[in-house]
Design an enzyme around this catalytic site. Structure first.
Site, PDB file in Angstrom:
ATOM      1  N   LYS A 283       0.817  -1.220   0.000  1.00 18.57           N
ATOM      2  CA  LYS A 283       0.000   0.000   0.000  1.00 18.57           C
ATOM      3  C   LYS A 283       0.846   1.263   0.000  1.00 18.57           C
ATOM      4  O   LYS A 283       0.397   2.314  -0.444  1.00 18.57           O
ATOM      5  CB  LYS A 283      -0.946   0.001   1.205  1.00 18.57           C
ATOM      6  CG  LYS A 283      -2.074  -1.002   1.056  1.00 18.57           C
ATOM      7  CD  LYS A 283      -3.168  -0.749   2.065  1.00 18.57           C
ATOM      8  CE  LYS A 283      -4.341  -1.689   1.804  1.00 18.57           C
ATOM      9  NZ  LYS A 283      -5.373  -1.578   2.824  1.00 18.57           N
TER      10      LYS A 283
ATOM     11  N   LYS B 285      -5.047 -10.789  -5.974  1.00 17.60           N
ATOM     12  CA  LYS B 285      -6.361 -10.948  -5.342  1.00 17.60           C
ATOM     13  C   LYS B 285      -7.327  -9.868  -5.829  1.00 17.60           C
ATOM     14  O   LYS B 285      -6.915  -8.762  -6.188  1.00 17.60           O
ATOM     15  CB  LYS B 285      -6.233 -10.906  -3.817  1.00 17.60           C
ATOM     16  CG  LYS B 285      -5.852  -9.567  -3.274  1.00 17.60           C
ATOM     17  CD  LYS B 285      -6.275  -9.399  -1.816  1.00 17.60           C
ATOM     18  CE  LYS B 285      -6.068  -7.938  -1.447  1.00 17.60           C
ATOM     19  NZ  LYS B 285      -6.903  -7.378  -0.455  1.00 17.60           N
TER      20      LYS B 285
ATOM     21  N   LYS C 198     -10.711  -3.925  -3.972  1.00 23.18           N
ATOM     22  CA  LYS C 198     -11.537  -2.745  -4.253  1.00 23.18           C
ATOM     23  C   LYS C 198     -10.691  -1.569  -4.698  1.00 23.18           C
ATOM     24  O   LYS C 198     -11.191  -0.624  -5.280  1.00 23.18           O
ATOM     25  CB  LYS C 198     -12.416  -2.388  -3.062  1.00 23.18           C
ATOM     26  CG  LYS C 198     -11.743  -2.425  -1.723  1.00 23.18           C
ATOM     27  CD  LYS C 198     -12.775  -2.537  -0.598  1.00 23.18           C
ATOM     28  CE  LYS C 198     -12.097  -2.977   0.688  1.00 23.18           C
ATOM     29  NZ  LYS C 198     -12.964  -3.636   1.629  1.00 23.18           N
TER      30      LYS C 198
HETATM   31  P1  TYM Z   1     -10.534  -5.429   4.461  1.00 18.82           P
HETATM   32  O1  TYM Z   1     -11.595  -4.420   4.730  1.00 18.82           O
HETATM   33  O2  TYM Z   1      -9.461  -5.052   3.489  1.00 18.82           O
HETATM   34  O3  TYM Z   1     -11.169  -6.756   3.948  1.00 18.82           O
HETATM   35  C1  TYM Z   1     -12.249  -7.348   4.634  1.00 18.82           C
HETATM   36  C2  TYM Z   1     -12.155  -8.858   4.580  1.00 18.82           C
HETATM   37  O4  TYM Z   1     -12.246  -9.309   3.241  1.00 18.82           O
HETATM   38  C3  TYM Z   1     -11.179 -10.217   2.976  1.00 18.82           C
HETATM   39  N1  TYM Z   1     -10.815 -10.107   1.556  1.00 18.82           N
HETATM   40  C4  TYM Z   1     -10.831 -11.144   0.705  1.00 18.82           C
HETATM   41  N2  TYM Z   1     -11.160 -12.436   0.874  1.00 18.82           N
HETATM   42  C5  TYM Z   1     -11.086 -13.241  -0.209  1.00 18.82           C
HETATM   43  N3  TYM Z   1     -10.693 -12.815  -1.434  1.00 18.82           N
HETATM   44  C6  TYM Z   1     -10.347 -11.521  -1.654  1.00 18.82           C
HETATM   45  N4  TYM Z   1      -9.982 -11.115  -2.859  1.00 18.82           N
HETATM   46  C7  TYM Z   1     -10.408 -10.622  -0.542  1.00 18.82           C
HETATM   47  N5  TYM Z   1     -10.154  -9.296  -0.404  1.00 18.82           N
HETATM   48  C8  TYM Z   1     -10.408  -9.005   0.898  1.00 18.82           C
HETATM   49  C9  TYM Z   1     -10.043  -9.733   3.876  1.00 18.82           C
HETATM   50  O5  TYM Z   1      -9.084 -10.735   4.084  1.00 18.82           O
HETATM   51  C10 TYM Z   1     -10.819  -9.399   5.133  1.00 18.82           C
HETATM   52  O6  TYM Z   1     -11.048 -10.554   5.899  1.00 18.82           O
HETATM   53  N6  TYM Z   1      -7.570  -4.995   8.470  1.00 18.82           N
HETATM   54  C11 TYM Z   1      -8.760  -5.621   7.949  1.00 18.82           C
HETATM   55  C12 TYM Z   1      -9.970  -5.322   8.789  1.00 18.82           C
HETATM   56  C13 TYM Z   1      -9.806  -5.560  10.253  1.00 18.82           C
HETATM   57  C14 TYM Z   1      -9.966  -6.808  10.925  1.00 18.82           C
HETATM   58  C15 TYM Z   1      -9.771  -6.501  12.304  1.00 18.82           C
HETATM   59  C16 TYM Z   1     -10.244  -8.099  10.495  1.00 18.82           C
HETATM   60  C17 TYM Z   1      -9.536  -4.598  11.190  1.00 18.82           C
HETATM   61  N7  TYM Z   1      -9.511  -5.164  12.413  1.00 18.82           N
HETATM   62  C18 TYM Z   1      -9.834  -7.497  13.274  1.00 18.82           C
HETATM   63  C19 TYM Z   1     -10.316  -9.098  11.476  1.00 18.82           C
HETATM   64  C20 TYM Z   1     -10.111  -8.786  12.828  1.00 18.82           C
HETATM   65  C21 TYM Z   1      -9.035  -5.110   6.544  1.00 18.82           C
HETATM   66  O7  TYM Z   1      -8.586  -4.044   6.189  1.00 18.82           O
HETATM   67  O8  TYM Z   1      -9.864  -5.905   5.827  1.00 18.82           O
END
Ligand code: TYM
Length: 328
Positions: A112, A194, A197
């Site tokens: 990032k 992957k 967004k």
């Molecule tokens: P974020 O918002 O980027 O993504 C949310 C969730 O979606 C999953 N994900 C995917 N899974 C499968 N294929 C994909 N292409 C794909 N893209 C995204 C991510 O792995 C995630 O599970 N830091 C985290 C949010 C967070 C969090 C937490 C998660 C903050 N605190 C505590 C668990 C526990 C994030 O930015 O996810």
């Protein structure tokens, strides 16, 4: 009862990767008698610039999506991260126990920050520590996430173990819970990366809100290869990804999808996939719109969730403050 927690950023765009990587596992875990926590990570979202008005809209949208997907607020504590100040308080304490070296190894930060030079925010760098705090506050046993978040859950484990060693048993050490299929849905325009967004083209992803025509166009133009058979093969990543998506949206195994397309080509397969994705998303989209109409109810659900989460978080913070010696 084992506690399960996950969070997603309120970006206004959730795609089928987010759905299958984190939301659907959370919904199915509700049925297994766990204690569930699902939260909207607004303080993670501001690690990059946000339009305040849009952020507010995106949070209500996220809540509507979770409910539409089947999250039941009676069985899952649904809340907004910033409403529970203990998250940032614990993050500070953990900041003081995390090492620069381990943070610099975080691959998501490296990705990032690429191209941003000196102007990358400090928040983006320490974001995995806030994520560790999110998890450790609630004695979470398992964290359903996509593959890209595994390293961050591992950091949470390391920080929990380090803190426990220094101050005595305080935190449960969490396990990442990564499903075998669906934890890494790949980009339609580039199946080696992957689905994301923040991809440069919307052709990369299928948003939960894409309309039928858009879904058809995106799937018909998805990158595949010159092969002629519809057969799962890791060496054919585009097709493997599309077969995985087919299997996820229809809840069928890949072999039975392959059997349907024996002797047929990509065009038939992609047409079938597009219709399967549309059929899968249609009822979810209808429900999202229904929930979005009732902002008062969405806020009420989030208020109730924040109250419950705050109670638990405060109990844990009392122990943490005592352990580190700031309680007089
Ligand atoms: P974020 O918002 O980027 O993504 C949310 C969730 O979606 C999953 N994900 C995917 N899974 C499968 N294929 C994909 N292409 C794909 N893209 C995204 C991510 O792995 C995630 O599970 N830091 C985290 C949010 C967070 C969090 C937490 C998660 C903050 N605190 C505590 C668990 C526990 C994030 O930015 O996810």
């Amino acid at each position: 009862m084992p506690r399960i927690l996950t969070g997603l950023q309120p970006t206004g765009l959730l795609h089928i990767g987010n759905y299958f990587g984190a939301i659907e596992p959370m919904v199915s875990l509700q049925a297994e008698g766990n204690e569930n926590f699902l939260f909207i990570v607004d303080y993670h979202a501001i690690t990059v610039p946000q339009d305040p008005k849009k952020l507010r809209e995106h949070m209500l949208f996220a809540a509507a999506v979770y409910l539409a997907a089947g999250i039941d607020p009676a069985r899952t504590t649904l809340f907004q991260q910033s409403r529970v100040p203990a998250h940032t308080e614990l993050a500070w304490i953990l900041d003081c126990h995390a090492y620069m070296g381990e943070m610099e190894r975080m691959t998501q930060f490296k990705d990032k920050a690429k191209g941003k030079g000196e102007s990358v925010s400090v928040g983006l760098f320490v974001y995995p520590i806030l994520m560790a705090a999110d998890i450790l506050l609630y004695d979470i046993a398992a964290v359903p996430v996509g593959v890209d978040q595994k390293q961050h859950v591992e950091l949470a484990r390391d920080l929990a173990e380090r803190f426990n060693r220094l101050y005595g048993q305080t935190f449960t050490v969490p396990e990442p819970k990564i499903r075998a299929r669906g934890a890494r849905v790949m980009g339609l325009d580039d199946p080696l990366k992957k689905m994301s967004k923040s991809a440069s083209s919307p052709k990369n992803y299928i948003s939960l809100l894409d309309d039928e025509e858009t879904i058809r166009k995106k799937i018909m133009s998805a990158v595949t290869d010159a092969g002629t058979t519809i057969a799962y093969d890791e060496a054919r990543p585009g097709l493997a990804n599309l077969l995985t998506i087919f299997s996820l949206v229809t809840q069928r195994d890949v072999a039975s999808v392959e059997a349907d397309y024996a002797g047929k080509g990509y065009a038939d397969f992609k047409r079938g996939l597009a219709e399967a994705v549309i059929a899968f998303l249609r009822p979810i989209q209808t429900k999202i719109r229904e929930y979005q109409k009732d902002e008062i109810e969405l806020k009420r659900i989030l208020d109730t969730g924040a109250l419950r989460a705050s109670e638990l978080a405060e109990q844990k913070m009392k122990v943490v403050r005592e352990r580190i010696g700031v309680t007089l």
